[in-house]
Write an enzyme that holds these catalytic residues in place. Structure first.
Site, mmCIF file in Angstrom:
data_model
loop_
_atom_site.group_PDB
_atom_site.id
_atom_site.type_symbol
_atom_site.label_atom_id
_atom_site.label_comp_id
_atom_site.label_asym_id
_atom_site.label_seq_id
_atom_site.Cartn_x
_atom_site.Cartn_y
_atom_site.Cartn_z
ATOM 1 N N THR A 74 0.671 -1.318 -0.003
ATOM 2 C CA THR A 74 0.109 0.048 0.019
ATOM 3 C C THR A 74 0.879 1.048 -0.104
ATOM 4 O OG1 THR A 74 -1.943 -1.009 1.173
ATOM 5 C CG2 THR A 74 -1.972 1.378 1.390
ATOM 6 N N THR A 91 1.489 -4.507 4.417
ATOM 7 C CA THR A 91 1.382 -5.016 5.758
ATOM 8 C C THR A 91 0.658 -6.435 6.018
ATOM 9 O OG1 THR A 91 -0.723 -3.740 5.736
ATOM 10 C CG2 THR A 91 1.190 -2.633 6.703
ATOM 11 N N ASP A 92 -0.144 -6.723 5.012
ATOM 12 C CA ASP A 92 -0.688 -8.154 5.189
ATOM 13 C C ASP A 92 0.043 -9.282 5.696
ATOM 14 O OD1 ASP A 92 -2.914 -6.439 4.051
ATOM 15 O OD2 ASP A 92 -2.970 -7.712 1.973
HETATM 16 N N1 ASP Z 1 -2.664 -5.538 0.538
HETATM 17 C C1 ASP Z 1 -1.378 -4.658 0.867
HETATM 18 C C2 ASP Z 1 -0.301 -5.394 0.984
HETATM 19 O O1 ASP Z 1 0.031 -6.171 1.721
HETATM 20 C C3 ASP Z 1 -1.721 -4.030 2.086
HETATM 21 C C4 ASP Z 1 -0.438 -3.201 2.479
HETATM 22 O O2 ASP Z 1 0.508 -2.836 2.006
HETATM 23 O O3 ASP Z 1 -0.495 -2.681 3.736
HETATM 24 O O4 ASP Z 1 0.774 -5.355 -0.066
#
Ligand code: ASP
Length: 328
Positions: free
Chosen positions: A6, A83-84
């Site tokens: 993200t 973050t996932d």
């Molecule tokens: N879907 C994104 C990922 O994990 C969410 C994020 O970056 O927080 O790449």
């Protein structure tokens, strides 16, 4: 070292259905001029992907690049990613990076498209932590929302909140305030998991037990060619009596780790005596994840199996890692 996520996402065009990781690290660093007052930073675009697409092969390569940077004189390394899966990659890096130096993993919950984008503040705090003098072992930490979390305890606990990363079992190691890094506690180095051989990396399954479960999924796991399994049991490591034979059979063919689906605390070893209680399950050959949650136990078991060519040595290495998560 930027991996996407993200924090690096934007709308590729006005017609795009949603944001995708498309921005390079130079773009991000340019939005944080204050970073120059903290450290001399070299930005590397390592990957540009959603963090759910990362693999253990990527992480072994990333750890090698981090070792090289630390050998070459970097005081610390900041990994910027989605973050996932951040809680898994941070823990994997703690096990994989072999050179002394602070490794900080960060990301963002709000993209550069959104008001209140938290990426620049998270990266600035992460660089401060990576550049801070070390008075004790720091290893690999997660820095988000001005909090510092040990990789072994950090968990993503909310799908959208910028305060998503927490350490439910232990609390944060410290925080950042007024440009300073504050430590309140520390952790000891994890035991050596060994050196994973990429060609030996094999899938380990996680299976969460639920009310009323029967043994079908456990029995089918044995046929699916997984190298091992982590069972997320009830409470302190429990299963329905009706599945214990299937768990014992599975544990005879592959390593089976017993974790807790509660997300905090330890798997017990000497309290509940009923069939399916932790005493029974450990007696039947399951191996305790201790204070590691199921995701982190899976990371440790995957790396241990890839580092050793026989089950006994892999399980010994796994058990040493588990024992080193906490100390007396
Ligand atoms: N879907 C994104 C990922 O994990 C969410 C994020 O970056 O927080 O790449």
């Amino acid at each position: 070292m930027a991996l996407g996520g993200t924090i690096a996402s934007s709308l590729a065009s006005a017609e795009a259905r949603g944001i995708t990781p498309s921005l390079g690290v130079a773009n991000l660093l340019a939005s944080i001029p204050a970073i120059e007052t903290v450290a001399e930073v070299d930005g590397v675009d390592f990957r540009r992907m959603p963090s759910g697409d990362l693999t253990f092969v990527d992480l072994v390569e990333l750890a090698g690049r981090i070792d090289e940077a630390l050998h070459a004189g970097a005081h610390g390394v900041v990994v910027i990613q989605g973050t996932d899966t951040l809680e898994e990659t941070a823990f994997a890096l703690e096990l994989l990076v072999r050179t002394t130096g602070t490794v900080v993993v960060t990301g963002a919950m709000r993209s550069p498209n959104e008001v209140g984008h938290d990426g620049p503040a998270n990266v600035l705090a992460a660089v401060r932590v990576a550049a801070a003098p070390r008075s004790a072992h720091v290893g690999c930490v997660v820095v988000m929302n001005d909090e510092i979390h040990a990789a072994r305890f950090a968990r993503k606990t909310h799908s959208t909140s910028p305060a998503t990363f927490r350490s439910p079992s232990a609390g944060p190691l410290g925080w950042c305030v007024e440009g300073r890094v504050r430590w309140t506690s520390s952790v000891r180095p994890l035991a050596d998991v060994g050196r994973p051989v990429v060609a030996r990396l094999a899938a380990v399954a996680i299976l969460r037990l639920a009310l009323g479960d029967d043994a079908r999924l456990i029995e089918s796991l044995a046929r699916l060619d997984y190298a091992g399994a982590v069972i997320e049991g009830f409470g302190a490591g429990h299963a329905p009596a009706r599945v214990v034979d299937a768990l014992e059979t599975l544990a005879q063919s592959v390593p089976v780790v017993l974790a807790s689906r509660t997300g905090a605390g330890e798997v017990l070893s000497a309290t509940y005596g009923y069939p399916g209680g932790e005493i029974d399950l450990l007696h039947r050959g399951l191996v305790s994840s201790g204070a590691l949650d199921a995701l982190k136990a899976r990371v440790a078991l995957t790396l241990a199996l890839a580092a050793h060519d026989n089950r006994r040595d892999a399980l010994d290495a796994f058990a040493r890692v588990v024992a080193s998560v906490t100390h007396e």
